[in-house]
Design a protein around this motif. Structure first.
Motif, mmCIF file in Angstrom:
data_model
loop_
_atom_site.group_PDB
_atom_site.id
_atom_site.type_symbol
_atom_site.label_atom_id
_atom_site.label_comp_id
_atom_site.label_asym_id
_atom_site.label_seq_id
_atom_site.Cartn_x
_atom_site.Cartn_y
_atom_site.Cartn_z
ATOM 1 N N ILE A 358 -27.506 7.170 54.500
ATOM 2 C CA ILE A 358 -27.191 8.236 55.440
ATOM 3 C C ILE A 358 -27.479 9.562 54.750
ATOM 4 O O ILE A 358 -27.027 9.789 53.622
ATOM 5 N N ASP A 359 -28.220 10.426 55.399
ATOM 6 C CA ASP A 359 -28.503 11.749 54.853
ATOM 7 C C ASP A 359 -27.382 12.708 55.234
ATOM 8 O O ASP A 359 -26.962 12.751 56.394
ATOM 9 N N PRO A 360 -26.880 13.480 54.274
ATOM 10 C CA PRO A 360 -25.814 14.440 54.599
ATOM 11 C C PRO A 360 -26.330 15.573 55.485
ATOM 12 O O PRO A 360 -27.488 15.982 55.369
ATOM 13 N N TRP A 361 -25.457 16.053 56.365
ATOM 14 C CA TRP A 361 -25.810 17.214 57.186
ATOM 15 C C TRP A 361 -25.876 18.468 56.328
ATOM 16 O O TRP A 361 -26.749 19.301 56.494
ATOM 17 N N ARG A 362 -24.890 18.589 55.465
ATOM 18 C CA ARG A 362 -24.841 19.725 54.541
ATOM 19 C C ARG A 362 -24.450 19.193 53.168
ATOM 20 O O ARG A 362 -23.891 18.110 53.034
ATOM 21 N N GLY A 363 -24.725 20.006 52.149
ATOM 22 C CA GLY A 363 -24.398 19.584 50.796
ATOM 23 C C GLY A 363 -25.534 18.817 50.143
ATOM 24 O O GLY A 363 -26.623 18.680 50.702
ATOM 25 N N GLU A 364 -25.271 18.313 48.956
ATOM 26 C CA GLU A 364 -26.323 17.679 48.158
ATOM 27 C C GLU A 364 -25.756 16.516 47.359
ATOM 28 O O GLU A 364 -24.611 16.554 46.905
ATOM 29 N N VAL A 365 -26.571 15.475 47.216
ATOM 30 C CA VAL A 365 -26.248 14.321 46.373
ATOM 31 C C VAL A 365 -27.232 14.328 45.213
ATOM 32 O O VAL A 365 -28.448 14.359 45.423
ATOM 33 N N THR A 366 -26.713 14.294 43.987
ATOM 34 C CA THR A 366 -27.569 14.336 42.805
ATOM 35 C C THR A 366 -27.207 13.212 41.856
ATOM 36 O O THR A 366 -26.091 12.689 41.869
ATOM 37 N N ILE A 367 -28.168 12.850 41.028
ATOM 38 C CA ILE A 367 -27.930 11.917 39.921
ATOM 39 C C ILE A 367 -28.547 12.554 38.683
ATOM 40 O O ILE A 367 -29.729 12.911 38.671
#
Length: 535
Positions: A358-367
């Motif tokens: 699922i892609d977030p509407w807002r914000g960011e996912v990082t590794i």
């Protein structure tokens, strides 16, 4: 076609009017034969190109569709409906690509070219063709609107019928045990009758449109034939570019008249293919949307650091109704993080966002500080192992199901993964050990054994990040303790997030967060004796 028509008209004019000998017509006949072969070659090449294009389109759509349907977040659908979606609507795109699109181009070019050729010979005949040509597309569009709606209803009914029928066949034993087979036969008959009626609606529109189009084309050709006939008899003296109409001119016009309408009639027939394809696209597009373009534009290499971080992530399913609201979360190497909360609070959605499903509407996912959007999906998922609430096993041996996590693993690695997950001891009780064959969804194994197979997959994959969604749900205390013991070995030097309601699983974690109303709230370290007492 224009060259063939001119040669045929010329040969007949020379033979009938000029009285030419047969020996003098050998060259025109040879030219006609050559044009015939060239035309046949062009038709074959066009059909082959259309078939190749349709095959590529169907393959791409099926890849997207299967990718969307195989995710655990896809809406639950009967297996028969899934099979019908992968086959029937996708096949409806075949004729759109291989027939309608080429016919559309031909319908734009050929009548213009032939009308211009007829106009150059006789302006009255060209005017008759040009004025009658727009009638066919106009009626085709009007009728096509109803055809598209009928095709959409028919495809939807076909998918439902396929799912309904297959599910009843799979549950035939249960229906017989409860004496419901006669009632289900009647229901299947009623569903099939509804599908028959909708199919006949589509056919009725198709036959009606074909009749209307043939009528107008025949009237235009008849009007043109009357004009040509009376002009050759000398009753009409208008429409020519100086001088009376010759036999060559009249035959040329009459031969090209059916060819002028043929591309329009073909497009009218394939317009129903367009209607069916548009209806199919309306069904497929929402399903394929979630799988298109993920990781397609990978620009960054996967970092060594495996710290997974969510920064201000808001996500959900329905617009305006977020399940996660500005969530901040850091999962570093060696962390054992448990997320708890009421059912429906968004724990599975949180894991889906971390997986990239699922892609977030807002914000960011990082590794490792690198945004997920800049990494290839395959590289991202290679760093993550996931065990869901209901691990899926496929028909085959236990060993083959474990090896799915890493198909190129050697036997020693598979054996080591099974031993670490505690599966080797259980395999000893199976009829053929790890070679014991299981049915779909782990048929033949207990719930605890299925979880052990899923754990063995995670051991074999050896990913640095481990996401667990209710891994002990539905297990008794003995099996739960065994699974948590195996998880403790698996979690060594890994980042682990576990979404759970289990008090034993919460006690197993080093840190606990509570998810409520889309927000994560820290609980802090949970005293193990108190949790054990509550459990």
């Amino acid at each position: 076609m224009i060259g063939q028509a001119w040669l045929i008209a010329s040969v007949l004019h020379w033979a009938i009017v000029d009285g030419a000998a047969l020996s003098g017509l050998v060259l025109p006949f040879a030219a006609m034969l050559a044009l015939l072969l060239v035309r046949a070659l062009c038709v074959w090449l066009a059909q082959a190109a259309g078939a190749r294009a349709a095959r590529r389109v169907k393959t791409a759509v099926r890849d997207d569709l299967v990718g969307a349907l195989r995710t655990p977040w896809a809406p639950a659908r009967p297996s028969g409906e899934i099979a019908s979606l992968v086959i029937d609507p996708v096949e409806a795109l075949d004729r759109y690509v291989s027939r309608f699109l080429p016919d559309l181009v031909l319908a734009l070019l050929l009548p213009l070219a032939m009308g211009s050729a007829v106009l150059a010979v006789n302006w009255a005949s060209g005017l008759i063709l040009m004025l009658s040509a727009p009638i066919i597309p106009a009626f085709m569009i009007l009728i096509g609107m109803g055809a598209e709606a009928a095709s959409r209803r028919q495809l939807g009914e076909q998918a439902r019928l396929g799912g309904y029928f297959l599910d009843r066949v799979q549950g035939l034993l249960t229906l017989r045990l409860y004496g419901q087979e006669d009632a289900e036969v009647r229901r299947v008959r009623d569903a099939a009758d509804g599908f028959r009626r909708r199919t006949m609606e589509v056919l009725r529109i198709a036959f009606l449109s074909s009749a209307v189009l043939e009528l107008f084309a025949s009237l235009a050709i008849a009007l043109l034939a009357i004009y040509v006939g009376f002009s050759l008899l000398g009753f009409y003296a208008f429409g020519t570019w100086g001088g009376p109409m010759t036999l060559r001119d009249g035959l040329f016009v009459l031969i090209l008249a059916p060819e002028f309408f043929r591309p329009l009639r073909q497009m009218a027939q394939s317009y129903h293919d367009r209607a069916a394809a548009m209806a199919a696209a309306g069904i497929l597009e929402p399903l394929c949307r979630s799988s298109v373009g993920k990781g397609a534009d990978a620009r960054r290499a996967m970092p060594r650091d495996t710290t997974l971080r969510l920064a201000g992530v808001t996500a959900g399913y329905a617009p305006g109704e977020p399940v996660l609201d500005a969530v901040d979360l850091t999962l570093a190497r060696g962390d054992r993080l448990a997320v708890t909360g009421p059912s429906g609070s968004g724990k599975s959605t949180l894991i889906a966002v971390m997986l990239g499903l699922i892609d977030p509407w807002r914000g960011e996912v990082t590794i490792g500080g690198v945004a997920r959007a800049s990494l290839a999906e395959r590289d991202w998922l290679a760093r993550i192992a996931w065990i869901g609430q209901s691990p899926h096993l496929f028909h085959g041996s236990v060993r083959a199901n474990v090896r799915m996590a890493k198909p190129d693993a050697d036997e020693a690695d598979v054996e080591a993964a099974c031993a670490s997950a505690g599966l080797a001891d259980l395999a000893a009780s199976l009829p053929q050990g790890l070679e014991t064959r299981v049915g779909p969804d782990g048929f033949g194994l207990s719930g605890g054994q299925v979880r052990r197979v899923a754990l063995a997959r995670a051991f074999l994959k050896d990913a640095p990040v481990l996401l667990l969604d209710e891994p002990t749900a539905g297990l008794d205390r003995a099996n739960e303790a065994a699974v948590l013991e195996a998880l403790a070995r698996l979690a060594d030097d890994r980042s682990v997030l576990i979404a759970t309601h289990s008090m034993a699983a919460l006690a197993w974690a080093d840190r606990v967060l509570h998810l409520k109303d889309g927000r994560l709230m820290p609980i802090g370290a949970v005293p193990e004796p108190r949790l054990a007492e509550r459990a």
